[in-house]
Design an enzyme around this catalytic site. Sequence first.
Site, PDB file in Angstrom:
ATOM      1  N   HIS A 178      15.580  -2.389  18.011  1.00  0.00           N
ATOM      2  CA  HIS A 178      16.035  -1.142  17.385  1.00  0.00           C
ATOM      3  C   HIS A 178      15.024  -0.644  16.361  1.00  0.00           C
ATOM      4  CE1 HIS A 178      17.151  -3.112  13.559  1.00  0.00           C
ATOM      5  NE2 HIS A 178      17.535  -4.134  14.312  1.00  0.00           N
ATOM      6  N   CYS A 194      17.704  -9.481  14.771  1.00  0.00           N
ATOM      7  CA  CYS A 194      17.292  -8.453  15.716  1.00  0.00           C
ATOM      8  C   CYS A 194      15.792  -8.177  15.599  1.00  0.00           C
ATOM      9  CB  CYS A 194      18.082  -7.177  15.485  1.00  0.00           C
ATOM     10  SG  CYS A 194      19.834  -7.335  15.920  1.00  0.00           S
TER      11      CYS A 194
END
Length: 226
Positions: A178, A194
């Site tokens: 992301h 992440c």
Amino acid sequence: MPELSRRLFVLSAPVFLAGCMSSRQQTASVKPAPRVVPQYFQEMYAAKTDELYPVAAADLTKVEPEFYRQEVDYPTTEMPGTIVVDTQARHLFLVGENGRAMRYGIGVGKAGLEFQGVARVQYKREWPRWTPTQDMMARDPERYGHLSGGMEPGPTNPLGPRALYLFKDGVDTLYRIHGTTEDWSIGRAVSSGCIRLLNADIIDLYSRVPAGTRVVVLQGPESPLV
């Protein structure tokens, strides 16, 4: 004092003092000159005004040049179209043809919170909602507990303008590729697990990969097997 000695003392004194001043100047701390970012990269990471929400220009003075997006040589046995995440090098590679790849700088998870192995991009989202994991809410309920229903998309959403959702054997790994507005974090291990890219980079990567893309996340030099 003899006349000759007095003359030598007077002539020598300024030289001695000048030497002291020079020494102090040499040892004084000097701030490094600000990094000069080539125009090519300034344009690549400029603000985007055609998005659903505004995307600010990246502050590239906070990012080492090796983490700017660029095409590089990348010999690998992985098929073109594969995403390879090298967490140690802090790079994400989108494998291309003829031993080439598009390379992006990344921030990765803190020790003990990283994902490793082979996954697939199950689906993609533009301006996604973000919901903390159960573990995150359990570790820090004061910070995350009120977000159990998710956080609306927007400039302050931790997932940024795009997200790729990684699944393994059909099961959500809870790890995402992301964007981020924390430009300084690229090249570091700071997130909760992440894989984060500069916002301009996740927008670029998002446009290049379809759902179902193979993703190989490395914690060492060898690729894991499927």
